[in-house]
Design a protein around this motif. Structure first.
Motif, short mmCIF file in Angstrom:
data_model
loop_
_atom_site.label_atom_id
_atom_site.label_comp_id
_atom_site.label_asym_id
_atom_site.label_seq_id
_atom_site.Cartn_x
_atom_site.Cartn_y
_atom_site.Cartn_z
N UNK A 168 -3.47 9.39 -15.22
CA UNK A 168 -2.76 9.24 -13.96
C UNK A 168 -3.77 8.96 -12.86
N UNK A 169 -3.57 7.88 -12.10
CA UNK A 169 -4.45 7.58 -10.97
C UNK A 169 -3.70 7.82 -9.67
N UNK A 170 -4.25 8.72 -8.84
CA UNK A 170 -3.64 9.01 -7.54
C UNK A 170 -4.47 8.47 -6.38
N UNK A 171 -5.38 7.55 -6.67
CA UNK A 171 -6.21 6.97 -5.61
C UNK A 171 -5.69 5.58 -5.25
N UNK A 172 -5.04 5.44 -4.08
CA UNK A 172 -4.49 4.13 -3.69
C UNK A 172 -5.56 3.10 -3.35
N UNK A 173 -6.82 3.55 -3.28
CA UNK A 173 -7.91 2.64 -2.93
C UNK A 173 -8.75 2.22 -4.11
N UNK A 174 -8.32 2.51 -5.35
CA UNK A 174 -9.11 2.19 -6.55
C UNK A 174 -8.48 1.02 -7.29
N UNK A 175 -8.98 -0.21 -7.03
CA UNK A 175 -8.40 -1.38 -7.70
C UNK A 175 -8.73 -1.46 -9.18
N UNK A 176 -9.77 -0.72 -9.61
CA UNK A 176 -10.16 -0.74 -11.03
C UNK A 176 -10.46 0.68 -11.48
#
Length: 270
Positions: free
Chosen positions: A54-62
């Motif tokens: 699960x990725x909760x970082x809206x600023x991580x494109x990769x």
């Protein structure tokens, strides 16, 4: 593209399986995302247990893992910057505010997954998750899905001095109080000299050794640090602090064993 929010009735979560949920936290550059990927691969390979990323970082494109649940499906920092004419920092804060609106759907998706282990990658700027409402609301909602443990990650460069080690232990306590979860502090990027590793291990696991090092600090700093260590020892929640490396996988077995012990103690045998 930003998805317009559609108001829905409260989501009813149906859990396919009670889950073991690991939330990774740490300062920017501490290696959260890399450790999420490495620990997930280790669990899948060594324990043969499927992992939900699960990725909760809206600023991580990769991300170096395939996030089946990704906040960027709902909110992207670059879109918020363009739409609301904000700089990077302002857009990150605004993105976190917008992300809260989608928590019910995100939690429902996690709950419906058949995978028993969940690894959650939080925003690079830890304060956006820890000291704003997103983190608290996410953890509270996820209690209906499974048992949650926080893993607080520090770079070994941030624990070079004895007072740095005290700060690490104090921050772990703050995370525990703020989110209301068990917390395991770890030192990441531990592929350093054996001498440094030995000193870190001794200072992190043995308060008497740490207090001995603090004696070299004169004045208020040393006195305050010693008193903080005394208070932390009264409410100690981790018996050891693993030294891990996302690059070499060193220490991941020890970290997994600690996680498993806590999960099992809470009745969540996975």
């Amino acid at each position: 593209m930003f998805r317009e929010k559609v108001l829905k009735p409260r989501v009813s979560i149906v859990c396919v399986v009670r889950k073991s949920i690991i939330v990774m936290l740490g300062p920017a550059g501490s290696g959260k995302t890399s450790l999420v990927a490495s620990l997930g691969k280790w669990i899948e390979k060594k324990q043969l247990v499927p992992v939900l990323y699960v990725n909760l970082d809206p600023g991580a494109p990769y991300t170096p893992y395939a996030a089946e649940v990704n906040i960027r499906e709902y909110v992207k920092v670059e879109d918020v910057m363009a739409r609301e004419k904000l700089g990077p920092n302002g857009a990150l804060i605004r993105s976190i505010e917008l992300a809260r609106e989608y928590l019910p759907e995100i939690v429902e998706r996690i709950g419906r997954s058949p995978k028993p282990y969940v690894l959650v990658d939080t925003p690079g700027q830890m304060e956006l998750f820890l000291f704003r409402d997103l983190g608290v609301e996410f953890v509270e909602a996820m209690r209906r899905v499974g048992y949650i443990i926080g893993v607080l990650i520090f770079d070994h460069l941030l624990a070079a001095r004895p007072q740095d080690v005290v700060s690490l232990r104090l921050l772990a306590t703050i995370v525990q109080l703020r989110l209301g979860v068990d917390v395991i502090p770890v030192i990441n990027k531990s592929d350093v000299s054996s001498e440094t590793r030995e000193r870190l291990s001794r200072a992190l696991s043995d308060s008497s050794s740490l207090l001995e090092e603090l004696k070299s600090e004169r004045g208020l700093l040393g006195e305050m640090s010693e008193k903080v260590v005394g208070v932390l020892d009264e409410y100690r929640f981790a018996t050891r602090v693993p030294l891990v490396s996302a690059l070499t996988w060193e220490g991941l077995e020890e970290l997994y064993d600690m996680l498993h012990e806590i999960f099992c103690a809470c009745g969540d045998l996975t």
